[in-house]
Design an enzyme around this catalytic site. Structure first.
Site, PDB file in Angstrom:
ATOM      1  CB  THR A   1     -44.466 -31.267  50.437  1.00  0.00           C
ATOM      2  OG1 THR A   1     -45.807 -30.934  50.799  1.00  0.00           O
ATOM      3  CG2 THR A   1     -44.446 -32.652  49.842  1.00  0.00           C
TER       4      THR A   1
ATOM      5  CD  GLU B   1     -43.719 -34.346  46.779  1.00  0.00           C
ATOM      6  OE1 GLU B   1     -42.546 -33.910  46.829  1.00  0.00           O
ATOM      7  OE2 GLU B   1     -44.722 -33.599  46.778  1.00  0.00           O
TER       8      GLU B   1
ATOM      9  CE  LYS C   1     -49.041 -20.855  28.148  1.00  0.00           C
ATOM     10  NZ  LYS C   1     -50.017 -21.907  28.217  1.00  0.00           N
TER      11      LYS C   1
ATOM     12  CD1 TRP D   1     -46.050 -21.083  29.046  1.00  0.00           C
ATOM     13  CD2 TRP D   1     -45.051 -23.077  29.010  1.00  0.00           C
ATOM     14  NE1 TRP D   1     -46.978 -22.016  29.427  1.00  0.00           N
ATOM     15  CE2 TRP D   1     -46.385 -23.249  29.412  1.00  0.00           C
ATOM     16  CE3 TRP D   1     -44.238 -24.194  28.924  1.00  0.00           C
ATOM     17  CZ2 TRP D   1     -46.922 -24.494  29.722  1.00  0.00           C
ATOM     18  CZ3 TRP D   1     -44.759 -25.429  29.228  1.00  0.00           C
ATOM     19  CH2 TRP D   1     -46.095 -25.580  29.624  1.00  0.00           C
TER      20      TRP D   1
HETATM   21  P1  AMP Z   1     -38.764 -30.034  48.009  1.00  0.00           P
HETATM   22  O1  AMP Z   1     -39.777 -31.102  47.993  1.00  0.00           O
HETATM   23  O2  AMP Z   1     -39.001 -28.999  49.044  1.00  0.00           O
HETATM   24  O3  AMP Z   1     -37.380 -30.597  48.061  1.00  0.00           O
HETATM   25  O4  AMP Z   1     -38.880 -29.224  46.649  1.00  0.00           O
HETATM   26  C1  AMP Z   1     -38.816 -29.868  45.411  1.00  0.00           C
HETATM   27  C2  AMP Z   1     -38.804 -28.850  44.310  1.00  0.00           C
HETATM   28  O5  AMP Z   1     -37.595 -28.105  44.344  1.00  0.00           O
HETATM   29  C3  AMP Z   1     -38.824 -29.442  42.922  1.00  0.00           C
HETATM   30  O6  AMP Z   1     -40.129 -29.783  42.525  1.00  0.00           O
HETATM   31  C4  AMP Z   1     -38.233 -28.320  42.096  1.00  0.00           C
HETATM   32  O7  AMP Z   1     -39.218 -27.349  41.795  1.00  0.00           O
HETATM   33  C5  AMP Z   1     -37.217 -27.728  43.018  1.00  0.00           C
HETATM   34  N1  AMP Z   1     -35.879 -28.258  42.720  1.00  0.00           N
HETATM   35  C6  AMP Z   1     -35.214 -29.260  43.339  1.00  0.00           C
HETATM   36  N2  AMP Z   1     -33.991 -29.443  42.803  1.00  0.00           N
HETATM   37  C7  AMP Z   1     -33.870 -28.535  41.805  1.00  0.00           C
HETATM   38  C8  AMP Z   1     -32.853 -28.218  40.862  1.00  0.00           C
HETATM   39  N3  AMP Z   1     -31.686 -28.839  40.849  1.00  0.00           N
HETATM   40  N4  AMP Z   1     -33.122 -27.235  39.973  1.00  0.00           N
HETATM   41  C9  AMP Z   1     -34.294 -26.573  39.983  1.00  0.00           C
HETATM   42  N5  AMP Z   1     -35.292 -26.807  40.840  1.00  0.00           N
HETATM   43  C10 AMP Z   1     -35.088 -27.791  41.747  1.00  0.00           C
END
Ligand code: AMP
Length: 541
Positions: free
Chosen positions: A181, A326, A435, A440
């Site tokens: 990640t 994940e 917040k 929020w």
């Molecule tokens: P990653 O594991 O680097 O792909 O990041 C995942 C995170 O990206 C998620 O937990 C979200 O916070 C953000 N994310 C992914 N897709 C979206 C989306 N369509 N809109 C908003 N946030 C997103």
């Protein structure tokens, strides 16, 4: 009583075998660092992926051994995507945008045994090579044919294969891939995909109501193959036998638009930043590119409604999806249900800007302080998901148990709502929530609204400590080239759309917004930079 069907394992080698046998003539195109194109066909890819598998076996690869890649998006990376798992190894895609210290940490944590690296990325590897225990390094010559002493040529390695490769008897739950990640805080965590999860994810991604990737498509994964498997798009494209057009390292809007035009691309996937840049290029020079009607999967951050509308005007359709490393990553996709087809254009855009419905086999719920919250489209809480391609744990990291609930759901760390129709909408990351006075505020809604203003290229909204309200939102805004707007005008633009207390207390123009290695706004850095902005309790615009 059991059914009487065969219990065939769901393994990636089945996808490779089918693609190689049925679609040998379909083209795979890759843009090289010198901007020229490498072209070959599935028949070549099939032969070479199997050669790689055989060569790895001959090199002593044991089941489950990690083989790292440090590569851009191109044909050789695709060979690794299939060759490594077909040999029983684990494809570990390393994020080349990370700091060398993080790369060293990740490669050591994963205990990578072999590495395949682009020649143009060798200088990066050189910065970590003394800190990692890789046994052999194979260099893909994308520029000159030469490799420095101490390294082996990928082509020579492949040539060592005799062509008598036989697939090992793979089991579907064996590990096939691995990604770390790229969280904005804390150490990277390893997610270990199984063959089964990748095959099921590919099937689900191809469905007409999800990404709808078919054999007829010409597919460009803009999202890097080192980030969440390029959203699984390379696996899905090979599963259906679609043409692939890889951008290599050239991700600027004109290069991508040239690629889309020349290779008649019909499906592409990438983060909003890519598309925000592209729409500006298209709007500036609308007649320059003759594109096919395209579908573009957008995720990684929220796709602003204004962006979806802007692309529609060019006949290009954004499909908004949500997922995480994940979750392999496709977990929700926003498509209008047949029962909602009567809604007005504006209502449909509002739905398309949400992150969407869970795809088949994925379940989603929102959990607040008092437990699960209703699907009313208003109540926010933590988004939790489960399903066959959702991580049930991290690789070798027992202390990460907090990420999973006692009843077996994955805690995403995203804050969201779900509406009565089942559409999920991300309102924030838990740690990015603002917040104010105990309530929020969604930074994402404010950012998207600001990015809907014609003068605004990008906007990030984040929390800054405030003596009276604990936290108040502050917006940083990057203007489009040559555009002008005042803080007062932007405020007036936001006013009709939000409750008064949601409006940012300050709007600051900046040249650029700091980003993570994955192109997301680095809010931690912004918070740090603007920490004292409201220290005296004044509202400073
Ligand atoms: P990653 O594991 O680097 O792909 O990041 C995942 C995170 O990206 C998620 O937990 C979200 O916070 C953000 N994310 C992914 N897709 C979206 C989306 N369509 N809109 C908003 N946030 C997103």
């Amino acid at each position: 009583m059991n059914g009487t069907m065969m219990n065939s394992p769901l393994v990636l080698s089945s996808l490779l075998e089918r693609a190689g046998t049925l679609y040998g003539g379909v083209e795979i195109v890759s843009r090289l660092p010198d901007r020229s194109f490498h072209r070959y066909r599935y028949a070549d890819f099939y032969r070479r992926a199997r050669q790689l598998a055989e060569a790895l076996q001959k090199a002593g690869l044991q089941r489950g051994d990690r083989v790292a890649t440090l590569m851009w998006n191109h044909y050789a990376h695709l060979e690794a995507y299939f060759g490594i798992p077909s040999a029983g190894g684990v494809l570990h895609t390393v994020n080349l945008r990370l700091h060398p210290d993080d790369i060293a940490y990740i490669m050591n944590h994963a205990e990578d045994r072999f590495l395949i690296v682009d020649d143009v990325l060798l200088p990066l590897y050189e910065q970590v090579k003394d800190r990692v225990g890789v046994e052999r390094v194979f260099v893909v010559s994308l520029t000159s044919g030469e490799v420095p002493a101490g390294y082996e040529k990928y082509e020579d390695f492949l040539a060592a294969a005799a062509g008598d490769f036989r697939y090992p008897e793979l089991e579907e739950n064996e590990a096939a891939g691995m990604c770390y990640t790229s969280g904005t805080t804390g150490k990277p965590k390893g997610v270990l995909y199984s063959h089964r999860s990748l095959v099921l994810h590919s099937l689900a991604s191809a469905l007409a109501d999800t990404l709808a990737i078919s054999q007829q498509d010409s597919v460009t994964p803009v999202v890097p193959m080192f980030h969440a498997n390029a959203w699984g798009v390379p696996f899905t494209a090979v599963m259906v036998g679609a043409k692939l057009a890889f951008p290599g390292p050239h991700l600027d809007p004109p290069s991508l638009l040239d690629l889309f035009e020349e290779e008649k691309v019909t499906f592409a996937a990438g983060v909003p930043t890519i598309w925000l840049g592209m729409i500006q290029a298209l709007e500036k020079d609308p007649d320059r590119w003759k594109l096919q009607p395209m579908r573009m999967a957008v995720g990684g951050s929220a796709a602003p409604e204004g962006l979806i509308r802007a692309f529609d005007r060019f006949g290009l359709r954004i499909v908004h999806a949500w997922g995480m490393t994940e979750t392999t990553p496709i977990a929700t996709v926003s498509r209008i249900k047949s029962t909602l087809a009567h809604l007005s254009g504006d209502e449909q855009y509002a739905i398309r800007a949400k992150q969407g419905l869970p795809v088949p086999l994925i379940e989603a719920r929102i959990v607040g302080d008092q437990g699960e919250v209703p699907w009313d489209g208003k109540t926010m809480g933590e988004l939790q998901v489960r399903g066959p391609w959702v991580a049930g744990g991290y690789y070798n990291l027992p202390e990460s148990r907090d990420s999973f609930t006692e009843d077996g759901w994955f805690r995403t760390g995203d804050v969201a709502t779900i509406d009565p129709e089942g559409y999920m909408k991300i309102t924030d990351r838990t740690k990015d929530l603002i917040k104010s006075g105990g309530e929020w505020i969604s930074s994402v809604d404010l950012e998207n609204a600001l990015m809907g203003h014609p003068a605004v290229a990008e906007a990030a909204v984040f929390a800054v400590p405030h003596p009276k309200w604990q936290e108040r939102p502050l917006a940083v805004v990057v203007l489009k080239a040559g555009a002008q707007v005042t803080v007062g005008e932007l405020r007036a633009f936001l006013e009709p759309r939000f409750a008064k207390w949601w409006l940012p207390d300050a709007i600051v123009f900046v040249d650029e917004i700091p980003r993570t290695s994955a192109g997301k706004f680095l809010k931690a850095k912004l918070r740090e930079q603007f920490r004292d902005w409201f220290a005296d309790g004044e509202h400073r615009a």
